[in-house]
Write a protein that holds these residues in place. Structure first.
Motif, PDB file in Angstrom:
ATOM      1  N   LEU A 186      43.130  13.734  17.575  1.00  0.00           N
ATOM      2  CA  LEU A 186      42.998  14.288  16.221  1.00  0.00           C
ATOM      3  C   LEU A 186      43.744  15.615  16.098  1.00  0.00           C
ATOM      4  CD1 LEU A 186      39.371  13.437  15.041  1.00  0.00           C
ATOM      5  CD2 LEU A 186      41.456  12.042  14.984  1.00  0.00           C
ATOM      6  N   HIS A 187      43.817  16.388  17.183  1.00  0.00           N
ATOM      7  CA  HIS A 187      44.573  17.647  17.131  1.00  0.00           C
ATOM      8  C   HIS A 187      46.061  17.374  16.906  1.00  0.00           C
ATOM      9  CE1 HIS A 187      41.291  19.827  19.729  1.00  0.00           C
ATOM     10  NE2 HIS A 187      40.842  19.366  18.575  1.00  0.00           N
ATOM     11  N   ALA A 188      46.584  16.380  17.602  1.00  0.00           N
ATOM     12  CA  ALA A 188      48.009  16.054  17.441  1.00  0.00           C
ATOM     13  C   ALA A 188      48.281  15.476  16.047  1.00  0.00           C
ATOM     14  CB  ALA A 188      48.454  15.086  18.533  1.00  0.00           C
ATOM     15  N   PHE A 236      51.929  17.224  18.986  1.00  0.00           N
ATOM     16  CA  PHE A 236      51.760  17.004  20.426  1.00  0.00           C
ATOM     17  C   PHE A 236      50.524  17.760  20.865  1.00  0.00           C
ATOM     18  CE2 PHE A 236      52.355  18.519  24.813  1.00  0.00           C
ATOM     19  CZ  PHE A 236      52.456  17.300  25.460  1.00  0.00           C
ATOM     20  N   ASP A 237      49.737  17.170  21.760  1.00  0.00           N
ATOM     21  CA  ASP A 237      48.624  17.920  22.342  1.00  0.00           C
ATOM     22  C   ASP A 237      48.325  17.384  23.735  1.00  0.00           C
ATOM     23  OD1 ASP A 237      46.799  19.991  22.371  1.00  0.00           O
ATOM     24  OD2 ASP A 237      45.213  18.846  21.394  1.00  0.00           O
ATOM     25  N   LEU A 238      47.756  18.265  24.530  1.00  0.00           N
ATOM     26  CA  LEU A 238      47.490  17.967  25.930  1.00  0.00           C
ATOM     27  C   LEU A 238      46.157  18.620  26.287  1.00  0.00           C
ATOM     28  CD1 LEU A 238      48.914  16.953  28.596  1.00  0.00           C
ATOM     29  CD2 LEU A 238      49.799  19.271  28.817  1.00  0.00           C
ATOM     30  N   HIS A 239      45.223  17.845  26.812  1.00  0.00           N
ATOM     31  CA  HIS A 239      43.945  18.408  27.268  1.00  0.00           C
ATOM     32  C   HIS A 239      43.625  17.899  28.666  1.00  0.00           C
ATOM     33  CE1 HIS A 239      41.915  20.251  23.614  1.00  0.00           C
ATOM     34  NE2 HIS A 239      43.065  19.818  23.147  1.00  0.00           N
ATOM     35  N   ARG A 240      42.958  18.751  29.451  1.00  0.00           N
ATOM     36  CA  ARG A 240      42.440  18.308  30.737  1.00  0.00           C
ATOM     37  C   ARG A 240      41.251  17.388  30.503  1.00  0.00           C
ATOM     38  NH1 ARG A 240      44.244  21.550  34.948  1.00  0.00           N
ATOM     39  NH2 ARG A 240      45.254  23.446  34.199  1.00  0.00           N
TER      40      ARG A 240
HETATM   41 MG    MG Z   1      43.994  20.526  21.292  1.00  0.00          MG
END
Ligand code: MG
Length: 160
Positions: free
Chosen positions: A45-47, A11-15
């Motif tokens: 890609l981070h997730a 899981f990842d979350l970015h503004r």
């Molecule tokens: Mg990230």
């Protein structure tokens, strides 16, 4: 019989902010905002990386590439993911398939879906048919729905 299979969740979350290139899933989108972050901010890609590391029992992206380390400032997330794939492979695992959900009000994912599947497949060593990508909108709820962010969920299966 022992099944040498592992499932991993990322899981990842970015503004999404002005003045940043909009790179998601290793693809550059033509969009007025892009993900903020210490690296290029590629939440997809981070997730994916976290799902792979999780399935292999190798902690997470943040412990491999701490955001306190200047070496990773502005880093290309493709390179970070490639290093994660290397470690997962070294531990004896190979990806079987990925399923990815990208929740955002922009950019629109569907027109670039095929590009993203091909690029992620290239990075993790899968054919595009084993890398599924789904874009979801937020139905008008919360700050993501105001276009201020992108959230990504990924599930991966690894085999020996
Ligand atoms: Mg990230």
């Amino acid at each position: 019989m022992t099944m040498d299979l592992r499932v991993g969740l990322g899981f990842d979350l970015h503004r999404l902010v002005e003045g940043r290139p909009c790179i998601l899933g290793g693809i550059e989108f033509d969009h007025p905002t892009g993900p903020s972050g210490h690296s290029d901010g590629d939440a997809v890609l981070h997730a994916v990386a976290d799902a792979l590391l999780g399935a292999a029992g190798l902690d997470d992206l943040g412990s491999l590439f701490p955001d306190t380390d200047a070496a990773w400032r502005g880093a290309d997330s493709s390179a970070l993911l490639a290093e994660c794939v290397r470690r997962v492979t070294e531990a004896g695992w190979r990806p079987v398939n990925l399923d990815i959900v990208i929740a955002t009000e922009g950019p629109r994912i569907a027109p670039r879906r095929a590009d993203m599947r091909a690029r992620i497949g290239e990075l993790v060593g899968l054919s595009p048919d084993a890398v599924n990508v789904k874009g979801k909108t937020l139905e008008g709820m919360g700050s993501l729905a105001e276009g201020r962010g992108v959230a990504v969920q990924v599930v991966v299966l690894l085999g020996k």
